[in-house]
Motif scaffolding. Structure first.
Motif, PDB file in Angstrom:
ATOM      1  N   VAL A  98      -2.515   7.791   6.211  1.00  0.00           N
ATOM      2  CA  VAL A  98      -2.446   8.003   4.751  1.00  0.00           C
ATOM      3  C   VAL A  98      -2.433   9.508   4.514  1.00  0.00           C
ATOM      4  O   VAL A  98      -3.490  10.137   4.353  1.00  0.00           O
ATOM      5  CB  VAL A  98      -3.631   7.340   4.030  1.00  0.00           C
TER       6      VAL A  98
ATOM      7  N   LEU B 198      -6.006   4.031  -2.594  1.00  0.00           N
ATOM      8  CA  LEU B 198      -5.828   2.900  -1.683  1.00  0.00           C
ATOM      9  C   LEU B 198      -6.249   1.620  -2.377  1.00  0.00           C
ATOM     10  O   LEU B 198      -7.261   1.588  -3.084  1.00  0.00           O
ATOM     11  CB  LEU B 198      -6.662   3.087  -0.410  1.00  0.00           C
TER      12      LEU B 198
ATOM     13  N   GLU C  52       0.850  -1.190   0.000  1.00  0.00           N
ATOM     14  CA  GLU C  52       0.000   0.000   0.000  1.00  0.00           C
ATOM     15  C   GLU C  52       0.886   1.240   0.000  1.00  0.00           C
ATOM     16  O   GLU C  52       1.225   1.779   1.056  1.00  0.00           O
ATOM     17  CB  GLU C  52      -0.905  -0.030   1.240  1.00  0.00           C
TER      18      GLU C  52
ATOM     19  N   ALA D 202       0.522   4.331  -0.443  1.00  0.00           N
ATOM     20  CA  ALA D 202       0.048   5.580   0.142  1.00  0.00           C
ATOM     21  C   ALA D 202       0.199   5.623   1.661  1.00  0.00           C
ATOM     22  O   ALA D 202       0.017   6.679   2.271  1.00  0.00           O
ATOM     23  CB  ALA D 202      -1.418   5.808  -0.224  1.00  0.00           C
ATOM     24  N   LEU D 203       0.532   4.504   2.299  1.00  0.00           N
ATOM     25  CA  LEU D 203       0.711   4.503   3.749  1.00  0.00           C
ATOM     26  C   LEU D 203       1.862   5.407   4.165  1.00  0.00           C
ATOM     27  O   LEU D 203       2.875   5.519   3.463  1.00  0.00           O
ATOM     28  CB  LEU D 203       0.978   3.083   4.258  1.00  0.00           C
ATOM     29  N   SER D 204       1.717   6.014   5.322  1.00  0.00           N
ATOM     30  CA  SER D 204       2.784   6.848   5.866  1.00  0.00           C
ATOM     31  C   SER D 204       4.041   6.016   6.127  1.00  0.00           C
ATOM     32  O   SER D 204       3.949   4.879   6.602  1.00  0.00           O
ATOM     33  CB  SER D 204       2.320   7.473   7.182  1.00  0.00           C
TER      34      SER D 204
END
Length: 421
Positions: free
Chosen positions: A345, A292, A209, A211-213
Protein backbone atom coordinates in the motif's frame (compact mmCIF):
# COMPACT_ATOMS: atom_id res chain seq x y z
CA UNK A 1 -18.93 -19.18 45.43
CA UNK A 2 -16.03 -16.74 45.44
CA UNK A 3 -13.59 -16.78 42.54
CA UNK A 4 -10.33 -14.90 42.03
CA UNK A 5 -9.08 -14.38 38.49
CA UNK A 6 -5.37 -13.58 38.28
CA UNK A 7 -4.71 -11.53 35.17
CA UNK A 8 -6.56 -8.46 33.90
CA UNK A 9 -6.03 -8.88 30.19
CA UNK A 10 -8.68 -9.75 27.64
CA UNK A 11 -8.77 -13.42 28.72
CA UNK A 12 -8.99 -12.82 32.47
CA UNK A 13 -11.54 -10.02 32.18
CA UNK A 14 -13.71 -12.03 29.80
CA UNK A 15 -13.73 -14.98 32.21
CA UNK A 16 -14.56 -12.69 35.12
CA UNK A 17 -17.42 -11.15 33.17
CA UNK A 18 -18.92 -14.53 32.27
CA UNK A 19 -18.55 -15.81 35.83
CA UNK A 20 -20.27 -12.74 37.27
CA UNK A 21 -23.16 -13.25 34.83
CA UNK A 22 -23.55 -16.78 36.27
CA UNK A 23 -23.86 -15.42 39.82
CA UNK A 24 -20.29 -16.01 40.97
CA UNK A 25 -18.64 -13.43 43.24
CA UNK A 26 -15.58 -12.46 41.21
CA UNK A 27 -12.48 -10.34 41.67
CA UNK A 28 -9.97 -9.85 38.83
CA UNK A 29 -6.43 -9.12 40.05
CA UNK A 30 -4.47 -6.96 37.62
CA UNK A 31 -0.78 -6.24 38.18
CA UNK A 32 -0.75 -3.74 35.28
CA UNK A 33 -3.42 -1.61 36.96
CA UNK A 34 -1.38 -1.82 40.18
CA UNK A 35 1.32 0.44 38.78
CA UNK A 36 2.91 -1.10 35.70
CA UNK A 37 0.81 0.83 33.19
CA UNK A 38 1.76 3.87 31.16
CA UNK A 39 -1.90 4.85 30.79
CA UNK A 40 -4.19 5.38 33.81
CA UNK A 41 -7.29 3.30 34.42
CA UNK A 42 -10.04 4.18 31.95
CA UNK A 43 -7.59 5.20 29.20
CA UNK A 44 -6.78 1.76 27.82
CA UNK A 45 -8.17 2.52 24.36
CA UNK A 46 -5.79 5.44 23.82
CA UNK A 47 -2.38 5.40 22.15
CA UNK A 48 0.89 5.38 24.05
CA UNK A 49 3.09 8.46 23.89
CA UNK A 50 5.88 7.85 21.37
CA UNK A 51 8.92 6.25 22.95
CA UNK A 52 6.98 4.68 25.83
CA UNK A 53 6.64 0.96 26.32
CA UNK A 54 3.62 -0.64 27.96
CA UNK A 55 4.04 -3.25 30.67
CA UNK A 56 0.55 -4.53 29.93
CA UNK A 57 -0.18 -7.94 28.51
CA UNK A 58 -0.19 -8.97 24.88
CA UNK A 59 -3.74 -7.60 24.41
CA UNK A 60 -2.50 -3.99 24.57
CA UNK A 61 -0.14 -4.53 21.65
CA UNK A 62 -2.32 -6.93 19.63
CA UNK A 63 -3.85 -5.85 16.34
CA UNK A 64 -7.06 -7.77 17.05
CA UNK A 65 -7.28 -9.94 13.93
CA UNK A 66 -10.05 -12.53 14.27
CA UNK A 67 -8.52 -14.77 11.64
CA UNK A 68 -9.86 -18.28 12.16
CA UNK A 69 -9.54 -19.02 8.45
CA UNK A 70 -5.98 -17.76 8.03
CA UNK A 71 -4.36 -18.60 11.33
CA UNK A 72 -5.60 -22.19 11.50
CA UNK A 73 -3.21 -23.12 8.68
CA UNK A 74 -0.46 -23.51 11.25
CA UNK A 75 -2.46 -25.12 14.04
CA UNK A 76 -3.64 -28.60 15.01
CA UNK A 77 -7.13 -29.75 14.07
CA UNK A 78 -8.28 -29.34 17.68
CA UNK A 79 -7.00 -25.78 17.93
CA UNK A 80 -8.43 -24.94 14.52
CA UNK A 81 -11.82 -26.17 15.73
CA UNK A 82 -11.56 -24.01 18.86
CA UNK A 83 -10.62 -20.96 16.77
CA UNK A 84 -13.56 -21.46 14.43
CA UNK A 85 -15.95 -21.85 17.36
CA UNK A 86 -14.67 -18.69 19.01
CA UNK A 87 -14.95 -16.74 15.75
CA UNK A 88 -18.59 -17.84 15.59
CA UNK A 89 -19.18 -16.38 19.06
CA UNK A 90 -17.47 -13.05 18.45
CA UNK A 91 -20.42 -11.14 16.91
CA UNK A 92 -22.61 -11.81 19.96
CA UNK A 93 -19.72 -11.14 22.34
CA UNK A 94 -18.97 -7.77 20.73
CA UNK A 95 -22.66 -6.81 20.63
CA UNK A 96 -23.02 -7.46 24.38
CA UNK A 97 -20.03 -5.21 25.06
CA UNK A 98 -21.15 -2.51 22.63
CA UNK A 99 -17.88 -2.83 20.68
CA UNK A 100 -17.70 -2.36 16.92
CA UNK A 101 -16.92 -5.47 14.85
CA UNK A 102 -16.17 -4.40 11.25
CA UNK A 103 -17.37 -6.96 8.71
CA UNK A 104 -15.39 -6.12 5.54
CA UNK A 105 -13.25 -9.21 6.03
CA UNK A 106 -9.62 -9.87 5.12
CA UNK A 107 -7.79 -9.72 1.82
CA UNK A 108 -4.83 -12.10 1.55
CA UNK A 109 -2.55 -10.72 -1.16
CA UNK A 110 0.74 -11.65 -2.85
CA UNK A 111 2.96 -9.06 -4.47
CA UNK A 112 5.30 -11.05 -6.71
CA UNK A 113 5.31 -14.36 -8.54
CA UNK A 114 7.64 -15.75 -5.86
CA UNK A 115 5.21 -14.56 -3.16
CA UNK A 116 2.41 -16.40 -4.94
CA UNK A 117 4.54 -19.55 -5.02
CA UNK A 118 5.39 -19.16 -1.34
CA UNK A 119 1.70 -18.89 -0.49
CA UNK A 120 1.10 -22.15 -2.34
CA UNK A 121 3.97 -23.93 -0.61
CA UNK A 122 2.84 -22.76 2.82
CA UNK A 123 -0.68 -23.96 2.16
CA UNK A 124 0.61 -27.31 0.99
CA UNK A 125 1.90 -27.93 4.53
CA UNK A 126 -1.65 -27.98 5.78
CA UNK A 127 -3.06 -31.41 6.79
CA UNK A 128 -5.16 -32.95 4.03
CA UNK A 129 -3.88 -30.70 1.25
CA UNK A 130 -2.79 -32.33 -2.00
CA UNK A 131 -0.38 -30.29 -4.14
CA UNK A 132 -1.60 -29.28 -7.58
CA UNK A 133 0.33 -28.27 -10.71
CA UNK A 134 1.57 -24.74 -11.16
CA UNK A 135 -0.25 -23.35 -14.22
CA UNK A 136 2.77 -21.26 -15.19
CA UNK A 137 5.35 -24.03 -15.25
CA UNK A 138 3.40 -27.26 -15.67
CA UNK A 139 5.08 -28.50 -12.48
CA UNK A 140 4.02 -28.78 -8.90
CA UNK A 141 4.68 -25.70 -6.80
CA UNK A 142 8.29 -25.54 -5.70
CA UNK A 143 11.11 -23.07 -5.11
CA UNK A 144 11.54 -20.61 -7.95
CA UNK A 145 14.87 -19.55 -9.30
CA UNK A 146 16.05 -16.42 -7.57
CA UNK A 147 13.38 -16.63 -4.89
CA UNK A 148 13.86 -14.36 -1.91
CA UNK A 149 13.83 -15.79 1.59
CA UNK A 150 10.61 -16.10 3.63
CA UNK A 151 9.66 -14.18 6.77
CA UNK A 152 12.43 -12.19 8.44
CA UNK A 153 14.59 -14.08 10.95
CA UNK A 154 12.78 -15.39 14.01
CA UNK A 155 9.34 -14.58 12.64
CA UNK A 156 6.78 -17.29 12.05
CA UNK A 157 4.63 -16.75 8.97
CA UNK A 158 1.23 -15.25 9.63
CA UNK A 159 -2.10 -15.82 7.85
CA UNK A 160 -2.26 -18.08 4.82
CA UNK A 161 -4.71 -18.76 2.02
CA UNK A 162 -6.14 -22.09 0.79
CA UNK A 163 -8.73 -23.79 -1.56
CA UNK A 164 -12.19 -22.38 -2.20
CA UNK A 165 -15.01 -24.19 -0.33
CA UNK A 166 -16.30 -27.04 -2.45
CA UNK A 167 -13.35 -26.76 -4.83
CA UNK A 168 -10.50 -29.22 -5.18
CA UNK A 169 -7.34 -27.54 -3.83
CA UNK A 170 -5.56 -25.77 -6.63
CA UNK A 171 -4.24 -22.36 -7.63
CA UNK A 172 -6.65 -19.72 -8.95
CA UNK A 173 -5.59 -17.09 -11.50
CA UNK A 174 -2.06 -15.96 -10.71
CA UNK A 175 -1.26 -19.30 -9.08
CA UNK A 176 -2.44 -18.40 -5.56
CA UNK A 177 -4.59 -20.80 -3.56
CA UNK A 178 -7.68 -19.57 -1.77
CA UNK A 179 -8.89 -21.76 1.14
CA UNK A 180 -8.25 -25.31 2.40
CA UNK A 181 -9.14 -28.06 4.83
CA UNK A 182 -8.13 -28.76 8.39
CA UNK A 183 -7.07 -32.24 9.37
CA UNK A 184 -10.16 -34.08 10.59
CA UNK A 185 -13.53 -34.01 8.82
CA UNK A 186 -15.48 -32.07 11.45
CA UNK A 187 -12.83 -29.42 11.93
CA UNK A 188 -12.33 -29.12 8.18
CA UNK A 189 -16.03 -28.69 7.49
CA UNK A 190 -16.42 -25.98 10.12
CA UNK A 191 -13.38 -24.13 8.83
CA UNK A 192 -14.76 -24.17 5.31
CA UNK A 193 -18.04 -22.78 6.59
CA UNK A 194 -16.25 -19.94 8.33
CA UNK A 195 -13.69 -19.16 5.61
CA UNK A 196 -15.77 -19.04 2.41
CA UNK A 197 -12.73 -17.70 0.55
CA UNK A 198 -13.05 -16.15 -2.89
CA UNK A 199 -9.92 -15.90 -5.01
CA UNK A 200 -9.29 -12.62 -6.83
CA UNK A 201 -7.05 -11.44 -9.63
CA UNK A 202 -5.22 -8.09 -9.74
CA UNK A 203 -8.13 -6.08 -11.16
CA UNK A 204 -10.65 -7.45 -8.69
CA UNK A 205 -8.25 -6.82 -5.81
CA UNK A 206 -7.76 -3.20 -6.83
CA UNK A 207 -11.50 -2.77 -7.19
CA UNK A 208 -12.04 -4.13 -3.68
CA UNK A 209 -9.11 -2.16 -2.23
CA UNK A 210 -8.06 0.80 -4.44
CA UNK A 211 -5.04 1.66 -2.28
CA UNK A 212 -3.30 -1.64 -3.11
CA UNK A 213 -0.21 -1.42 -5.28
CA UNK A 214 -0.82 -2.23 -8.97
CA UNK A 215 2.07 -4.70 -8.62
CA UNK A 216 -0.04 -7.07 -6.49
CA UNK A 217 -0.39 -10.33 -8.45
CA UNK A 218 -3.15 -12.34 -6.74
CA UNK A 219 -5.11 -12.85 -3.57
CA UNK A 220 -8.30 -13.99 -1.94
CA UNK A 221 -11.07 -12.54 0.20
CA UNK A 222 -11.96 -14.13 3.54
CA UNK A 223 -15.24 -12.44 4.56
CA UNK A 224 -15.43 -14.08 8.00
CA UNK A 225 -11.89 -13.12 9.08
CA UNK A 226 -12.69 -9.87 10.89
CA UNK A 227 -10.95 -7.58 13.36
CA UNK A 228 -11.69 -5.83 16.64
CA UNK A 229 -9.84 -3.22 18.70
CA UNK A 230 -8.59 -5.09 21.82
CA UNK A 231 -8.09 -1.87 23.75
CA UNK A 232 -11.74 -0.98 23.36
CA UNK A 233 -12.77 -4.50 24.31
CA UNK A 234 -10.72 -4.35 27.51
CA UNK A 235 -12.04 -0.88 28.35
CA UNK A 236 -15.61 -2.20 27.98
CA UNK A 237 -14.88 -5.27 30.11
CA UNK A 238 -13.37 -3.13 32.87
CA UNK A 239 -16.69 -1.34 33.19
CA UNK A 240 -18.39 -4.68 33.89
CA UNK A 241 -15.92 -6.46 36.20
CA UNK A 242 -14.50 -5.68 39.64
CA UNK A 243 -10.77 -5.13 39.09
CA UNK A 244 -8.38 -5.24 42.04
CA UNK A 245 -5.15 -3.34 41.18
CA UNK A 246 -2.78 -5.73 42.93
CA UNK A 247 0.00 -8.06 41.90
CA UNK A 248 -0.43 -11.66 43.05
CA UNK A 249 2.79 -13.41 44.07
CA UNK A 250 1.33 -16.58 45.58
CA UNK A 251 -1.99 -18.22 44.70
CA UNK A 252 -2.25 -19.51 48.28
CA UNK A 253 -2.66 -15.92 49.49
CA UNK A 254 -5.96 -15.47 47.65
CA UNK A 255 -9.14 -15.69 49.73
CA UNK A 256 -11.26 -17.55 47.18
CA UNK A 257 -12.91 -20.91 46.67
CA UNK A 258 -11.70 -21.11 43.08
CA UNK A 259 -8.73 -19.44 41.37
CA UNK A 260 -8.36 -18.88 37.63
CA UNK A 261 -4.83 -18.17 36.42
CA UNK A 262 -5.03 -16.06 33.26
CA UNK A 263 -1.76 -14.25 33.80
CA UNK A 264 -0.18 -14.64 30.36
CA UNK A 265 3.57 -15.08 30.61
CA UNK A 266 3.24 -14.75 34.40
CA UNK A 267 1.53 -18.14 34.48
CA UNK A 268 4.90 -19.89 34.53
CA UNK A 269 5.85 -18.18 37.79
CA UNK A 270 2.48 -18.68 39.47
CA UNK A 271 1.61 -22.21 38.37
CA UNK A 272 4.90 -23.76 37.27
CA UNK A 273 3.64 -24.39 33.74
CA UNK A 274 5.68 -24.03 30.52
CA UNK A 275 4.49 -20.63 29.30
CA UNK A 276 7.25 -18.61 27.63
CA UNK A 277 7.29 -15.06 26.23
CA UNK A 278 7.59 -14.67 22.44
CA UNK A 279 8.51 -11.14 21.42
CA UNK A 280 6.54 -9.26 18.77
CA UNK A 281 7.17 -5.77 17.41
CA UNK A 282 4.38 -3.71 15.87
CA UNK A 283 3.69 -0.21 14.53
CA UNK A 284 0.65 2.03 14.57
CA UNK A 285 0.19 4.59 11.81
CA UNK A 286 -2.29 7.43 11.41
CA UNK A 287 -3.72 8.36 8.01
CA UNK A 288 -6.94 9.49 6.43
CA UNK A 289 -9.98 7.47 7.52
CA UNK A 290 -11.03 5.06 4.78
CA UNK A 291 -7.57 4.62 3.25
CA UNK A 292 -8.04 0.87 3.68
CA UNK A 293 -11.37 -0.96 3.69
CA UNK A 294 -10.20 -4.46 4.63
CA UNK A 295 -7.65 -6.10 6.82
CA UNK A 296 -4.68 -6.88 4.56
CA UNK A 297 -2.63 -10.02 5.14
CA UNK A 298 0.22 -9.82 2.70
CA UNK A 299 3.22 -11.53 1.17
CA UNK A 300 5.52 -8.73 0.00
CA UNK A 301 8.75 -9.67 -1.77
CA UNK A 302 9.58 -12.42 0.71
CA UNK A 303 8.27 -10.59 3.78
CA UNK A 304 5.01 -11.12 5.69
CA UNK A 305 2.93 -8.28 7.08
CA UNK A 306 -0.62 -7.51 8.15
CA UNK A 307 -2.39 -4.15 8.02
CA UNK A 308 -5.41 -3.62 10.25
CA UNK A 309 -7.38 -0.39 9.64
CA UNK A 310 -9.53 1.34 12.25
CA UNK A 311 -12.45 3.64 11.47
CA UNK A 312 -10.60 6.69 12.82
CA UNK A 313 -7.69 6.37 10.38
CA UNK A 314 -5.34 4.30 12.55
CA UNK A 315 -3.62 1.40 10.80
CA UNK A 316 -1.87 -1.31 12.81
CA UNK A 317 1.17 -2.81 11.06
CA UNK A 318 2.58 -6.08 12.36
CA UNK A 319 4.19 -8.12 13.40
CA UNK A 320 7.52 -9.72 14.02
CA UNK A 321 7.95 -12.90 16.05
CA UNK A 322 11.16 -13.68 17.91
CA UNK A 323 12.13 -16.04 20.72
CA UNK A 324 13.36 -13.14 22.84
CA UNK A 325 12.37 -11.55 26.13
CA UNK A 326 13.60 -7.97 25.75
CA UNK A 327 11.26 -5.01 25.19
CA UNK A 328 13.41 -3.08 22.71
CA UNK A 329 11.92 -1.77 19.45
CA UNK A 330 14.60 -2.43 16.83
CA UNK A 331 15.38 -0.43 13.72
CA UNK A 332 15.50 -3.62 11.66
CA UNK A 333 11.97 -4.64 12.64
CA UNK A 334 10.58 -1.18 11.91
CA UNK A 335 12.35 -1.16 8.53
CA UNK A 336 11.04 -4.59 7.53
CA UNK A 337 7.47 -3.84 8.57
CA UNK A 338 7.37 -0.46 6.82
CA UNK A 339 9.03 -1.79 3.68
CA UNK A 340 6.51 -4.60 3.34
CA UNK A 341 3.57 -2.35 4.22
CA UNK A 342 4.45 0.37 1.72
CA UNK A 343 5.23 -2.17 -1.00
CA UNK A 344 1.63 -3.39 -0.70
CA UNK A 345 0.00 0.00 0.00
CA UNK A 346 2.26 2.84 -1.23
CA UNK A 347 0.06 5.56 0.31
CA UNK A 348 1.10 4.40 3.79
CA UNK A 349 4.38 6.25 3.25
CA UNK A 350 2.47 9.49 3.91
CA UNK A 351 1.04 8.32 7.25
CA UNK A 352 2.32 9.42 10.64
CA UNK A 353 3.95 6.85 12.91
CA UNK A 354 2.11 7.17 16.22
CA UNK A 355 3.39 4.15 18.16
CA UNK A 356 6.18 1.60 18.06
CA UNK A 357 5.41 -1.29 20.37
CA UNK A 358 6.77 -4.52 21.81
CA UNK A 359 4.61 -7.23 23.31
CA UNK A 360 5.23 -10.78 24.52
CA UNK A 361 2.86 -13.51 23.43
CA UNK A 362 2.30 -16.18 26.09
CA UNK A 363 3.29 -19.38 24.30
CA UNK A 364 3.48 -23.07 25.18
CA UNK A 365 5.66 -25.85 23.72
CA UNK A 366 2.97 -26.68 21.13
CA UNK A 367 1.70 -23.06 20.83
CA UNK A 368 -1.75 -24.17 21.95
CA UNK A 369 -3.42 -22.77 25.08
CA UNK A 370 -3.58 -24.27 28.55
CA UNK A 371 -7.28 -24.57 29.41
CA UNK A 372 -8.74 -26.53 32.27
CA UNK A 373 -8.32 -27.64 35.85
CA UNK A 374 -4.85 -27.94 37.36
CA UNK A 375 -6.13 -29.09 40.75
CA UNK A 376 -9.31 -28.93 42.83
CA UNK A 377 -8.97 -25.17 43.40
CA UNK A 378 -6.98 -23.95 40.41
CA UNK A 379 -8.06 -23.52 36.79
CA UNK A 380 -5.68 -22.38 34.05
CA UNK A 381 -6.58 -20.18 31.07
CA UNK A 382 -3.31 -19.08 29.52
CA UNK A 383 -0.75 -19.72 26.78
CA UNK A 384 -2.93 -18.47 23.90
CA UNK A 385 0.15 -17.48 21.85
CA UNK A 386 -0.97 -15.31 18.90
CA UNK A 387 -4.67 -16.14 19.26
CA UNK A 388 -5.62 -14.58 22.60
CA UNK A 389 -8.03 -11.99 21.21
CA UNK A 390 -9.68 -14.47 18.84
CA UNK A 391 -10.07 -17.12 21.56
CA UNK A 392 -11.40 -14.81 24.30
CA UNK A 393 -15.15 -15.57 23.88
CA UNK A 394 -14.87 -19.36 23.76
CA UNK A 395 -12.27 -19.42 26.55
CA UNK A 396 -14.50 -17.31 28.80
CA UNK A 397 -17.55 -19.48 28.19
CA UNK A 398 -15.76 -22.81 28.62
CA UNK A 399 -13.88 -21.80 31.78
CA UNK A 400 -16.94 -20.20 33.37
CA UNK A 401 -19.01 -23.32 32.66
CA UNK A 402 -16.27 -25.55 34.08
CA UNK A 403 -16.19 -23.61 37.35
CA UNK A 404 -19.96 -23.32 37.75
CA UNK A 405 -20.96 -26.84 36.68
CA UNK A 406 -17.81 -28.78 37.49
CA UNK A 407 -18.07 -30.54 34.13
CA UNK A 408 -15.46 -29.85 31.42
CA UNK A 409 -16.68 -29.31 27.88
CA UNK A 410 -15.15 -31.83 25.41
CA UNK A 411 -13.55 -28.90 23.57
CA UNK A 412 -11.22 -28.48 26.56
CA UNK A 413 -9.74 -31.99 26.44
CA UNK A 414 -6.83 -31.32 23.99
CA UNK A 415 -5.70 -28.29 26.00
CA UNK A 416 -5.39 -29.82 29.47
CA UNK A 417 -2.79 -27.92 31.56
CA UNK A 418 -1.11 -31.16 32.62
CA UNK A 419 -0.32 -32.38 29.12
CA UNK A 420 3.37 -31.41 29.39
CA UNK A 421 4.00 -33.08 32.75
Amino acid sequence: MRCAVVGGGIIGLSIGWRLAARGVEVQVFDAWAAGGSVLPMGKQSEALPMGKQSKAGAWFVAAGMLAAGNESTWESAALGELMVESARRWPGFAAELGVELPDAGTLVVALTADDVAEAEREWARRPGHRPSPDPHSGQRPGPHSGQRPGPHPGQRPGPHPGPHPGQRPGPPPGGMVAAGELGGAAAGQRLLEVSRAKHLGPSALREAEPALSPRVRAGCHLPEDRQVDPRKVVAALRERVLVVPEKVDDLADLDADQVVVAAGVGTARLAGLPVRPVKGELLRLRGEPGLLRHVISGYADGRRVYLVPRADGEIVVGATQDERTDDVVTAGAVLELLRAATDLVPALADCAITETLVGHRPSTPDNAPLLGRLDGRTVIASGHHRNGVLLAPVTADLIADLIVTGEPDPLLAPFAPGRFT
